[in-house]
Write an enzyme that holds these catalytic residues in place. Structure first.
Site, PDB file in Angstrom:
ATOM      1  N   HIS A 202     -31.526-104.190  97.067  1.00  0.00           N
ATOM      2  CA  HIS A 202     -30.409-104.975  96.512  1.00  0.00           C
ATOM      3  C   HIS A 202     -29.629-105.643  97.646  1.00  0.00           C
ATOM      4  O   HIS A 202     -28.659-105.090  98.166  1.00  0.00           O
ATOM      5  CB  HIS A 202     -29.487-104.063  95.689  1.00  0.00           C
ATOM      6  CG  HIS A 202     -28.536-104.834  94.832  1.00  0.00           C
ATOM      7  ND1 HIS A 202     -28.146-104.418  93.577  1.00  0.00           N
ATOM      8  CD2 HIS A 202     -27.901-106.012  95.035  1.00  0.00           C
ATOM      9  CE1 HIS A 202     -27.303-105.304  93.068  1.00  0.00           C
ATOM     10  NE2 HIS A 202     -27.139-106.280  93.938  1.00  0.00           N
TER      11      HIS A 202
ATOM     12  N   LEU B  55     -29.094-112.439 100.467  1.00  0.00           N
ATOM     13  CA  LEU B  55     -29.340-113.147 101.729  1.00  0.00           C
ATOM     14  C   LEU B  55     -28.682-114.527 101.737  1.00  0.00           C
ATOM     15  O   LEU B  55     -28.639-115.190 102.769  1.00  0.00           O
ATOM     16  CB  LEU B  55     -30.839-113.268 102.001  1.00  0.00           C
ATOM     17  CG  LEU B  55     -31.584-111.948 102.282  1.00  0.00           C
ATOM     18  CD1 LEU B  55     -33.077-112.199 102.462  1.00  0.00           C
ATOM     19  CD2 LEU B  55     -31.011-111.254 103.515  1.00  0.00           C
ATOM     20  N   ARG B  56     -28.201-114.963 100.572  1.00  0.00           N
ATOM     21  CA  ARG B  56     -27.394-116.198 100.442  1.00  0.00           C
ATOM     22  C   ARG B  56     -28.147-117.487 100.752  1.00  0.00           C
ATOM     23  O   ARG B  56     -27.515-118.545 100.862  1.00  0.00           O
ATOM     24  CB  ARG B  56     -26.145-116.142 101.329  1.00  0.00           C
ATOM     25  CG  ARG B  56     -25.260-114.933 101.107  1.00  0.00           C
ATOM     26  CD  ARG B  56     -24.698-114.876  99.716  1.00  0.00           C
ATOM     27  NE  ARG B  56     -23.612-113.906  99.589  1.00  0.00           N
ATOM     28  CZ  ARG B  56     -23.243-113.351  98.447  1.00  0.00           C
ATOM     29  NH1 ARG B  56     -23.887-113.645  97.334  1.00  0.00           N
ATOM     30  NH2 ARG B  56     -22.244-112.495  98.400  1.00  0.00           N
TER      31      ARG B  56
ATOM     32  N   ASN C 159     -29.074-114.950  92.900  1.00  0.00           N
ATOM     33  CA  ASN C 159     -27.871-115.749  92.600  1.00  0.00           C
ATOM     34  C   ASN C 159     -27.470-116.620  93.791  1.00  0.00           C
ATOM     35  O   ASN C 159     -26.352-116.558  94.296  1.00  0.00           O
ATOM     36  CB  ASN C 159     -26.702-114.855  92.159  1.00  0.00           C
ATOM     37  CG  ASN C 159     -26.321-113.813  93.189  1.00  0.00           C
ATOM     38  OD1 ASN C 159     -27.132-113.435  94.032  1.00  0.00           O
ATOM     39  ND2 ASN C 159     -25.094-113.341  93.130  1.00  0.00           N
TER      40      ASN C 159
ATOM     41  N   ASP D  14     -28.460-110.691  88.639  1.00  0.00           N
ATOM     42  CA  ASP D  14     -27.416-109.982  89.388  1.00  0.00           C
ATOM     43  C   ASP D  14     -26.261-110.891  89.813  1.00  0.00           C
ATOM     44  O   ASP D  14     -26.455-112.027  90.232  1.00  0.00           O
ATOM     45  CB  ASP D  14     -27.990-109.303  90.629  1.00  0.00           C
ATOM     46  CG  ASP D  14     -26.902-108.493  91.322  1.00  0.00           C
ATOM     47  OD1 ASP D  14     -26.224-107.732  90.632  1.00  0.00           O
ATOM     48  OD2 ASP D  14     -26.715-108.669  92.534  1.00  0.00           O
TER      49      ASP D  14
ATOM     50  N   ASP E 181     -26.252-103.327  98.097  1.00  0.00           N
ATOM     51  CA  ASP E 181     -25.597-104.485  97.480  1.00  0.00           C
ATOM     52  C   ASP E 181     -24.889-105.302  98.570  1.00  0.00           C
ATOM     53  O   ASP E 181     -23.740-105.720  98.421  1.00  0.00           O
ATOM     54  CB  ASP E 181     -24.621-104.080  96.369  1.00  0.00           C
ATOM     55  CG  ASP E 181     -24.105-105.290  95.590  1.00  0.00           C
ATOM     56  OD1 ASP E 181     -24.638-106.399  95.770  1.00  0.00           O
ATOM     57  OD2 ASP E 181     -23.155-105.125  94.804  1.00  0.00           O
TER      58      ASP E 181
ATOM     59  N   HIS F  51     -19.500-112.502 102.584  1.00  0.00           N
ATOM     60  CA  HIS F  51     -18.600-113.616 102.262  1.00  0.00           C
ATOM     61  C   HIS F  51     -17.872-114.026 103.537  1.00  0.00           C
ATOM     62  O   HIS F  51     -17.598-113.187 104.399  1.00  0.00           O
ATOM     63  CB  HIS F  51     -17.557-113.204 101.214  1.00  0.00           C
ATOM     64  CG  HIS F  51     -18.125-112.937  99.861  1.00  0.00           C
ATOM     65  ND1 HIS F  51     -18.676-113.930  99.073  1.00  0.00           N
ATOM     66  CD2 HIS F  51     -18.252-111.787  99.154  1.00  0.00           C
ATOM     67  CE1 HIS F  51     -19.101-113.400  97.935  1.00  0.00           C
ATOM     68  NE2 HIS F  51     -18.868-112.100  97.962  1.00  0.00           N
TER      69      HIS F  51
HETATM   70 ZN   LIG Z   1     -24.416-107.001  91.080  1.00  0.00          ZN
END
Ligand SMILES: [Zn+2]
Length: 517
Positions: free
Chosen positions: A115, A118-119, A149, A207, A391, A395
């Site tokens: 989870h 890696l953006r 995502n 996710d 996770d 940011h």
């Molecule tokens: Zn999540």
């Protein structure tokens, strides 16, 4: 609270300067033609081995749960594959082979984090494949599974191919890709699940979001089952959670922040259990945070429902009291955390400090109560929760440096998760070291059908070497991630990765191991 603009400017520019400086250092320090792309860009402790794919690790405690091995042994790697394990492995090694002294260390299959954000593509100011996989390597992870995502979302075969290509170019560890359940993760229309499977995704998930329409989720599970793909779900009922920013309870009332009730997670865990039972599809509940979720999962597994769950170290280390500031946290919920350190912090003043409303304690799902934390730990101990993960959610500083209400959810985690898991589970005598390793190797590999997580002869030589007792401090300027949104900077931790080996290549060695003795 927004900071002065000059401070924000420095924080915006500083990561870029850091990257440029490290790139220049890497050029100066690594001219070997055979270095792994990206590996040398991040830290001077990256190494370039002369014989890249062969290595003899001697004298470590080899723990390989997949082969029921736990013994002091040598491990021989030839041409990127495990060639021999055992007391006589060294006798089969070519004379000129590079050796690595693993005495006093744990040698185990390369850890897997299923989870990770890696953006890339689209959010590379936060992280990219090079920096995210570099953070993974520092944390002891040889494989990561990236979430879809991104921008655009990984909801079609073309984007999957793009990630595979970039990971091959810039990744220093193995990157496995998940696809979205719904187009653009909008929760309205199913993505082309068969096409995603053919492109090589290892699971599907929305996710960061959660499919609210139960009928749509049922169809997703039916398709996923046809293609033998597990479905991973971020469990969040939007109508219950609405705009909550922290756990709904005592501290949200005291702090005047909008609450996010445990039932907002438990409702979807229950939904997933019912749909897994109805369809027979494999459903995996991501980052569980609430006691009720663990109880639901435990009961369903007893009935043989194909459901599983994962937990992240922040949920079984911290509680919602941390959002009221360090003093409140250490006074009660955190008071035993450092009990296994030597020496322990002597006064409350020597514990890590942070202010109230620190946005590095804001995550989704949120930090919950000490009772929930205990339930997650119990679920991990009794096997209800089979998988550990980070996770990892980077940011930018400027995004987090706003009022608590407006900050994005999430923290980085790849570099601290092994230490925190060791402290909270193994050093706290809740589970054994082999049981911890299972949750980072065999179990995620089994869920996702990965040919990883084993030191069996012939397997890919992905190996993690760590010292479970080494004490170290997680420093902000040492992180390999592009982002710095961790609540654990300045914390003294116990247990550290010493070497990370991918396909027989040492891609990271801890600095202390390189220093002359
Ligand atoms: Zn999540």
């Amino acid at each position: 609270m927004p900071e002065a603009s000059s401070a924000n400017f420095n924080r915006l520019v500083e990561p870029k300067l850091k990257e440029r400086r490290l790139t220049r250092q890497a050029r100066e320090t690594c001219s070997a033609a055979n270095h792994i792309a990206g590996a040398c860009l991040v830290n001077l402790t990256w190494v370039c081995s002369p014989r890249m794919n062969s290595l003899l690790l001697t004298g470590g405690r080899v723990i390989d749960p997949a082969n029921r091995l736990d013994a002091v042994a040598d491990l021989l790697i030839l041409n990127g594959k495990i060639a021999a394990v055992g007391k006589d492995a060294a006798t089969q090694a070519p004379g000129e082979i590079e050796r690595f002294d693993a005495k006093g260390k744990i040698v185990c299959p390369g850890l897997i984090d299923l989870h990770v954000h890696l953006r890339e593509p689209g959010q590379t100011a936060k992280e990219n494949i090079a920096t995210g996989t570099a953070a993974a390597a520092r944390g002891g992870f040889t494989s990561v599974v990236c979430m879809p995502n991104t921008s655009p979302a990984i909801d079609n075969a073309g984007t999957v191919a793009l990630i595979h290509e970039r990971a091959a170019q810039h990744g220093v560890v193995n990157v496995f890709v998940t696809g979205a359940i719904t187009k653009n993760i909008a929760g309205e229309e199913l993505a082309s699940i068969g096409s995603l499977k053919r492109a090589g995704v290892v699971a599907i998930t929305d996710d960061g979001h959660c499919v609210q329409n139960n009928e749509l989720m049922r169809r997703a599970l039916e398709y996923a089952k046809m293609f033998d793909l597990p479905v991973m779900d971020h469990c969040q009922d939007y109508s219950l959670v609405t705009d909550g920013v922290m756990h709904e309870g005592y501290w949200s009332t005291v702090l005047g922040l909008r609450g996010w009730p445990s039932a907002g997670e438990e409702m979807i865990v229950a939904r997933n259990i019912l749909l897994a039972e109805l369809t027979g599809a494999r459903v995996h509940c991501q980052h569980l945070s609430a006691a009720g979720s663990v109880a639901l999962l435990r009961e369903a597994k007893k009935r043989g429902v194909p459901i599983s769950g994962e937990a992240c170290p922040h949920h079984f280390t911290l509680t919602d009291a941390a959002i009221a500031g360090s003093e409140k946290f250490w006074a009660e919920d955190g008071k035993n955390f450092f009990s296994t350190l030597n020496p322990q912090p002597s006064t409350l003043n020597s514990f890590p400090e942070w202010p109230a409303y620190d946005t590095n304690f804001k995550m989704n799902p949120p930090l919950r109560t000490a009772r929930d934390r205990e339930a997650i730990l119990e679920g991990l101990a009794d096997g209800t929760i089979e998988i550990l993960c980070s996770d990892h959610a980077p940011h930018c500083d400027y995004e987090k440096e706003v009022e608590f209400d407006y900050a994005p959810f999430g923290i980085t985690g790849l570099e601290t998760e092994l230490s925190l898991s060791l402290m909270q589970l193994v050093h706290a005598r809740r589970i054994s070291l082999p049981d911890l390793i299972v949750k980072y190797t065999v179990n995620p590999a089994r869920l996702l059908n990965l040919k990883k997580g084993t030191l069996g002869v012939g397997a890919d030589a992905d190996v993690t070497v760590f010292d479970p007792d080494r004490e170290w401090i997680f420093e902000r300027d040492e992180t390999a991630s592009k982002s710095s949104n961790s609540p654990f900077f300045g914390w003294k931790l116990k247990g550290r990765t010493v070497a990370t080996i991918v396909n027989g290549k040492k891609i990271w060695i801890e600095q202390a191991e390189l220093a002359p003795v």
